[in-house]
Enzyme design. Structure first.
Site, PDB file in Angstrom:
ATOM      1  N   GLY A  36       1.367-103.618-122.752  1.00 22.71           N
ATOM      2  CA  GLY A  36       0.397-102.867-123.536  1.00 22.71           C
ATOM      3  C   GLY A  36       0.717-102.885-125.021  1.00 22.71           C
ATOM      4  N   HIS A  37       1.987-102.669-125.363  1.00 23.01           N
ATOM      5  CA  HIS A  37       2.396-102.740-126.765  1.00 23.01           C
ATOM      6  C   HIS A  37       2.187-104.139-127.338  1.00 23.01           C
ATOM      7  CE1 HIS A  37       5.128 -99.393-125.282  1.00 23.01           C
ATOM      8  NE2 HIS A  37       4.525 -98.820-126.299  1.00 23.01           N
ATOM      9  N   GLN A  61       7.807 -84.693-131.419  1.00 21.68           N
ATOM     10  CA  GLN A  61       6.727 -84.649-130.436  1.00 21.68           C
ATOM     11  C   GLN A  61       7.227 -84.395-129.018  1.00 21.68           C
ATOM     12  OE1 GLN A  61       5.560 -88.806-131.456  1.00 21.68           O
ATOM     13  NE2 GLN A  61       5.228 -89.057-129.252  1.00 21.68           N
ATOM     14  N   GLU A 149      -5.790 -97.140-126.180  1.00 23.90           N
ATOM     15  CA  GLU A 149      -6.695 -96.119-125.659  1.00 23.90           C
ATOM     16  C   GLU A 149      -6.108 -95.384-124.463  1.00 23.90           C
ATOM     17  OE1 GLU A 149     -10.591 -97.588-124.880  1.00 23.90           O
ATOM     18  OE2 GLU A 149     -11.069 -97.848-127.004  1.00 23.90           O
ATOM     19  N   SER A 187       5.674 -96.715-120.863  1.00 23.24           N
ATOM     20  CA  SER A 187       7.139 -96.763-120.839  1.00 23.24           C
ATOM     21  C   SER A 187       7.701 -95.814-119.794  1.00 23.24           C
ATOM     22  CB  SER A 187       7.689 -96.405-122.223  1.00 23.24           C
ATOM     23  OG  SER A 187       7.219 -97.315-123.199  1.00 23.24           O
TER      24      SER A 187
END
Length: 278
Positions: A36-37, A61, A149, A187
């Site tokens: 995805g990255h 976060q 997304e 991840s």
């Protein structure tokens, strides 16, 4: 591919690129990179001459009892993946470089949008995201920044503060990358045991069915309850939410015939999985 760890060194590289008239793209990450990255990097290369990826596990976060200490850190492997995908620069600052010795006292908060869904169950999460991404956008000042997304609410939070603060960067969302069985790449999927990994795609299948049923007249509240029970029956231990929201404004009620987004978060073993579909 070059690796830099200070803002000054990163800006010097970007200044050289700017002097040559090159267009710059930014892909912020927390590392532990997956396909995805790398798709974000390849998408950036389609629009930009140079692509910077960042790796920074952002303490602001993570909440109390969350996985900041155990979050996977694999910089050497990540750097090799970025280079193979065509990335030009890896910016990997430490906490002091990003926030200063005193940790920083300024934060960016997106009221309303940052308080629902993930913001409700992870108080302060979006303040941490908005603050670090604001800093990265201002440190690099790329032409474009690319976000997946899969974190759809996060993407909307970033678009909102970038617009509100007049940050001159185009924010681009990139479609979720999935495993062959539908599980959204993350991840945190590394936390799943084999038997949990077999259950995990139920999340995507369930919210996809919720979307289909809503579009043909299903009621949002009933569908949310049905979906939560489906996940629990499949083996998820806890469901934080399954929500049907307006696709363009997550704070508005979803209505048939208008864009929608179904978002969900649920615990499976040590992993908290999130996903969404339109």
């Amino acid at each position: 591919m070059q690796i830099v760890r200070t803002i000054a060194d990163m800006r010097a590289v970007v200044a050289d690129w700017r002097g040559a008239g090159l267009k710059v793209g930014l892909v912020p990450t927390m590392g532990a990179l997956h396909e995805g990255h790398l798709t974000l990097v390849r998408t950036a290369l389609e629009k930009c001459d140079r692509v910077i990826a960042t790796i920074f596990v952002n303490p602001k976060q993570f909440g109390v009892n969350e996985d900041f200490g155990t979050y996977p850190r694999t910089e050497k492997e990540d750097a090799a993946k970025l280079e193979s995908a065509g990335g030009h620069l890896l910016f990997a600052p430490d906490v002091d470089e990003m926030y200063g010795k005193d940790g920083g006292v300024t934060k960016v908060s997106v009221a309303g949008l940052g308080d629902i869904l993930e913001g409700r169950f992870r108080p302060g999460f979006f303040d941490g995201v908005a603050t670090v991404v604001t800093k990265l956008l201002l440190q690099v000042l790329p032409d474009y920044a690319f976000f997946g997304e899969k974190d759809y609410q996060q993407l909307n939070v970033i678009k909102r503060f970038a617009a509100d603060l007049n940050i001159p960067v185009i924010i681009e969302g990139v479609a979720t990358v999935r495993e062959p069985d539908g599980l959204a790449m993350s991840s945190r999927n590394a936390y799943l045991l084999d038997e949990e990994r077999a259950i995990a795609p139920t999340l995507y299948r369930t919210i996809s069915e919720v979307s289909e049923r809503f579009k043909v007249g299903g009621k949002a509240e009933a569908l949310s309850k049905w979906a939560a029970q489906q996940l629990l029956d499949a083996g998820f231990q806890k469901v934080d939410y399954v929500a049907i929201c307006h696709g363009d404004d997550l704070t508005s009620e979803a209505k048939k015939g208008e864009p929608i987004r179904v978002l969900a978060a649920a615990f499976l073993g040590k992993a908290r999985l999130i996903d969404n579909v339109d």
